[in-house]
Scaffold this active site. Structure first.
Site, PDB file in Angstrom:
ATOM      1  N   CYS A 214       0.828  -1.200   0.000  1.00 35.74           N
ATOM      2  CA  CYS A 214       0.000   0.000   0.000  1.00 35.74           C
ATOM      3  C   CYS A 214       0.872   1.265   0.000  1.00 35.74           C
ATOM      4  CB  CYS A 214      -0.955  -0.046   1.187  1.00 35.74           C
ATOM      5  SG  CYS A 214      -2.335   1.110   1.098  1.00 35.74           S
ATOM      6  N   THR A 215       0.659   2.171   0.933  1.00 33.51           N
ATOM      7  CA  THR A 215       1.408   3.428   0.962  1.00 33.51           C
ATOM      8  C   THR A 215       2.823   3.263   1.485  1.00 33.51           C
ATOM      9  OG1 THR A 215       0.410   3.962   3.103  1.00 33.51           O
ATOM     10  CG2 THR A 215      -0.640   4.884   1.131  1.00 33.51           C
TER      11      THR A 215
END
Length: 332
Positions: free
Chosen positions: A114-115
């Protein structure tokens, strides 16, 4: 991914955690690797934080940690760098980024979830590489780090020794791919079945992205055209019909779309119609012929081609996979 011989011995997976980390970014990969051990895999996992102390996740759950970064010895076969909702603050934390660089230098493979891609990018580890992240943050990743070649629709992207994955649960997809690389497809398939997840999910992130909204424009004529498409996707929106509605030439309308919207008129109409079809599939049981007719595709086959081209799945698969979780009421 290049296969690795399963006879190589135990593989060390290091997961770097920090305050505010997203819980599933951590536990998803951990579950895959530990489950693999039940089917012939040989993984040893360690959670590492900056100072060796426990961390509190974004969900408020506290995670125990095995070691501090400076206590890590030897080489990790896989380093997992998860993300968190506070990524914009984390990428300004020079000490944290130094820890990421240190762990990366001691690892054969670095993977972000993800991030977590923002941490890798801020640490300079994605310069010149292809990468992905959560669809909601892909544009921001490309804007902040122009040296990174962002692939917004990919579930995960491998470039050299670095692998980046999309939002949250995509860390499971990535981890399954690593299990397949390390110990073969049979082990990975067994893990996927045990966890009741796709070995390789259909389609890309476009399935999950937010509905496109009518773009802003100061051109009144174009605004009338955009509003008409949004209000009635199934109506006549050929280029000539748009030109009549705008009281402009077809060439002028095409130029306005290019300058103000960034796509051709036909592509924009298809996008709006696709979103209308998605909404119908999510909220009702209308036959595909009805969905196709009401949204302007005309036939189920035209609808199917647009879905496969834009979302990577058929309308039927989309309805089955994204309208409901499959949970059944236990009442009565």
């Amino acid at each position: 991914m290049n296969p690795r011989h399963a006879g190589s011995g135990t593989l060390l997976v290091t997961v770097f955690v920090f305050p505010g980390v997203r819980l599933l970014d951590v536990t998803g990969p951990i579950e895959v690797f530990t489950s693999a051990n039940e089917f012939g895999g040989r993984y040893r996992l360690q959670l590492v934080s900056a100072d060796g102390g426990e961390v509190t996740t974004a969900a408020g759950t506290r995670l125990g940690v095995d070691a501090a970064v400076d206590q890590v010895r030897g080489t990790s076969d896989v380093l997992v760098v998860p993300g968190g909702p506070g990524w914009d603050r984390l990428i300004k934390d020079d000490a944290l980024l130094d820890h990421v660089r240190t762990l990366h230098a001691r690892s054969c493979r670095t993977a972000s979830v993800c991030t977590g891609a923002f941490l890798l990018a801020a640490a300079g580890l994605l310069d010149g590489r292809r990468a992905t992240t959560h669809w909601r943050n892909a544009d921001e990743l490309a804007l902040r780090f122009p040296a990174v070649r962002v692939e917004p629709d990919a579930i995960f992207v491998e470039d050299g020794t670095v692998v980046t994955s999309a939002g949250v649960s995509a860390g499971i997809d990535l981890s399954l791919a690593l299990v397949e690389e390390h110990f073969g497809g049979e082990v990975a398939r067994s893990v996927a079945k045990d966890m009741v997840v796709f070995m390789q999910r259909p389609g890309g992130q476009s399935q999950f992205s937010a509905r496109a909204r009518a773009p802003h424009t100061r051109q009144d004529a174009l605004r009338r055209v955009l509003d008409a498409v949004a209000e009635a996707p199934g109506a006549d929106h050929t280029l000539s019909a748009m030109a009549r509605r705008a009281s402009l030439s077809s060439r002028h309308v095409t130029r306005l779309f290019h300058d103000e919207v960034g796509v051709t008129p036909a592509r924009y109409v298809e996008q709006v119609r696709l979103e209308a079809a998605v909404s119908m599939l999510e909220s009702g049981d209308d036959p595909m012929a009805v969905v196709a007719r009401r949204t302007g595709f005309g036939s189920p086959e035209s609808l199917r081609r647009a879905f496969v081209r834009q979302l990577g799945v058929t309308p039927g698969a989309y309805r089955a996979g994204f309208r409901t979780t499959g949970a059944v009421s236990a009442t009565g």
